[in-house]
Design an enzyme around this catalytic site. Structure first.
Site, PDB file in Angstrom:
ATOM      1  CG  ASN A 172      -0.852 -10.403   7.343  1.00 18.16           C
ATOM      2  OD1 ASN A 172      -0.486 -11.569   7.181  1.00 18.16           O
ATOM      3  ND2 ASN A 172      -1.960  -9.912   6.797  1.00 18.16           N
ATOM      4  CD1 TRP A 173       5.926 -11.183   7.764  1.00 19.38           C
ATOM      5  CD2 TRP A 173       6.939 -13.185   7.713  1.00 19.38           C
ATOM      6  NE1 TRP A 173       7.154 -11.065   8.385  1.00 19.38           N
ATOM      7  CE2 TRP A 173       7.799 -12.271   8.371  1.00 19.38           C
ATOM      8  CE3 TRP A 173       7.361 -14.513   7.573  1.00 19.38           C
ATOM      9  CZ2 TRP A 173       9.054 -12.645   8.868  1.00 19.38           C
ATOM     10  CZ3 TRP A 173       8.607 -14.881   8.075  1.00 19.38           C
ATOM     11  CH2 TRP A 173       9.443 -13.957   8.712  1.00 19.38           C
ATOM     12  CE  LYS A 174      -1.078  -8.654   3.375  1.00 21.35           C
ATOM     13  NZ  LYS A 174      -1.784  -7.744   2.499  1.00 21.35           N
ATOM     14  CG  HIS A 208      -6.260  -9.508   6.404  1.00 17.38           C
ATOM     15  ND1 HIS A 208      -6.406  -9.280   5.059  1.00 17.38           N
ATOM     16  CD2 HIS A 208      -5.228  -8.736   6.814  1.00 17.38           C
ATOM     17  CE1 HIS A 208      -5.498  -8.399   4.671  1.00 17.38           C
ATOM     18  NE2 HIS A 208      -4.757  -8.056   5.721  1.00 17.38           N
ATOM     19  CD  GLU A 251      -4.782  -9.523   1.705  1.00 17.08           C
ATOM     20  OE1 GLU A 251      -4.148 -10.453   2.251  1.00 17.08           O
ATOM     21  OE2 GLU A 251      -4.276  -8.426   1.404  1.00 17.08           O
ATOM     22  CD  GLU A 259      -5.106  -4.429   8.190  1.00 15.67           C
ATOM     23  OE1 GLU A 259      -3.902  -4.218   8.231  1.00 15.67           O
ATOM     24  OE2 GLU A 259      -5.597  -5.474   7.715  1.00 15.67           O
ATOM     25  N   GLY A 280      -1.772  -2.613   0.692  1.00 14.76           N
ATOM     26  CA  GLY A 280      -0.894  -2.995  -0.407  1.00 14.76           C
ATOM     27  C   GLY A 280      -0.947  -2.063  -1.597  1.00 14.76           C
ATOM     28  CB  SER A 314       0.113   1.746   2.423  1.00 14.55           C
ATOM     29  OG  SER A 314      -0.442   0.968   1.358  1.00 14.55           O
ATOM     30  N   GLY A 371       1.731  -5.139   6.463  1.00 15.51           N
ATOM     31  CA  GLY A 371       1.891  -6.244   5.529  1.00 15.51           C
ATOM     32  C   GLY A 371       3.260  -6.207   4.876  1.00 15.51           C
ATOM     33  N   GLY A 372       3.322  -5.608   3.690  1.00 15.86           N
ATOM     34  CA  GLY A 372       4.541  -5.641   2.877  1.00 15.86           C
ATOM     35  C   GLY A 372       5.801  -5.226   3.610  1.00 15.86           C
TER      36      GLY A 372
HETATM   37  C1  PEP Z   1      -2.310  -5.936   5.624  1.00 17.02           C
HETATM   38  O1  PEP Z   1      -2.455  -6.741   4.721  1.00 17.02           O
HETATM   39  O2  PEP Z   1      -2.768  -6.163   6.740  1.00 17.02           O
HETATM   40  C2  PEP Z   1      -1.585  -4.703   5.333  1.00 17.02           C
HETATM   41  C3  PEP Z   1      -1.745  -3.707   6.140  1.00 17.02           C
HETATM   42  O3  PEP Z   1      -0.806  -4.698   4.184  1.00 17.02           O
HETATM   43  P1  PEP Z   1       0.158  -3.518   3.688  1.00 17.02           P
HETATM   44  O4  PEP Z   1       0.916  -2.988   4.888  1.00 17.02           O
HETATM   45  O5  PEP Z   1       1.066  -4.162   2.696  1.00 17.02           O
HETATM   46  O6  PEP Z   1      -0.711  -2.458   3.115  1.00 17.02           O
END
Ligand code: PEP
Length: 249
Positions: free
Chosen positions: A9-11, A93, A95, A163, A169, A209, A230-231
């Site tokens: 997920n590049w957001k 998600h 967010e 999640e 994050g 993470s 994500g990241g």
């Molecule tokens: C996400 O936003 O779906 C996620 C899992 O982010 P991260 O891996 O950066 O925690």
């Protein structure tokens, strides 16, 4: 046998220059790669599907509207996502649940729209830190599952991503026992509602993470069929080892 899935997920990250990451990822894949789904911002969907054409990498959107068309400034419909060549869409998600006040009912309506356009819905659920501290994790997860999943779930049209919000994050990761507890709970709840055939066939991803350093032990957990990242999905050099760990799990 459930598919293994590494989803990124590049957001709200990435302009056209980021498409080179897809090329790098595609050229460094292990033998027998898992399903790989990269979800760039909507501005890149068409170009991302072009850039990954002929590779095992699939493309997904990060959200879609429940309606097919209309006066919804700034939104994109599931039909538009599918028109870009994308195959998946992330829904619910945390967010979006938080910043856009999306409810379980909204997520359910979007999932129906996604399926109607031929997309696979990656439906996200997860508890906040306060809910975990209050011992409410399984109640929250159960309620989100019940409310977000339409009755017409089928094996090929839905992926669930657990999640924990406090792990997204933050660099904080639940213990292996905590991940196992929630994933086993989700599996049992799915079997209870949809029957053994569908309930056992739905892939369950862990997200929060995930990095190369923790991927191997997370993928060893029963009922973890992959990750939503994500990241660490933004750079091919960070995501490729996660993909490899999943392929070898
Ligand atoms: C996400 O936003 O779906 C996620 C899992 O982010 P991260 O891996 O950066 O925690």
């Amino acid at each position: 046998m459930r598919p293994k899935i590494a989803a990124g997920n590049w957001k709200m990250n990435g302009t056209a220059a980021a498409l080179t990451e897809l090329h790098s990822l595609a050229t460094g894949l292990p033998d027998n790669p898992p399903q790989i789904v990269i979800c760039p911002p909507s501005t890149l969907l068409f170009r991302a599907t072009d850039a990954t054409h002929g590779s095992p990498i699939q493309i997904g959107a990060q959200d879609c509207h429940a309606e097919e068309a209309g006066a919804y400034t700034g939104d994109i419909s599931a039909t538009m996502v599918a028109d870009s060549g994308a195959s998946h869409v992330i829904l619910g998600h945390s967010e979006r649940r938080d910043a856009h006040r999306e409810t379980d009912a909204d997520v359910q309506a979007k999932a129906i729209a996604a399926w109607g356009a031929g997309l696979t819905a990656i439906i996200c659920i997860g508890e906040s830190e306060a809910e975990r501290d209050a011992g409410q994790t399984l109640d929250i997860i159960g309620a989100q599952l019940d409310g977000s999943l339409p009755d017409a779930v089928e094996a090929g049209n839905t992926v669930i991503a657990y999640e924990p919000i406090w792990a997204i994050g933050t660099g904080k990761v639940p213990s292996i026992a905590q991940i196992k507890e929630v994933h086993d709970f989700i599996r049992a709840r799915l079997i209870d509602r949809f029957g053994a055939e569908i309930g056992n066939a739905l892939p369950l991803l862990y997200g929060g993470s995930v990095k190369a350093a923790n991927a191997v032990e997370i993928f060893a957990v029963e009922n973890v069929d992959g990750a939503l990242v994500g990241g660490a999905s933004l750079k091919a050099e960070d995501f490729a080892p996660i993909v490899t760990a999943l392929a070898q799990s």
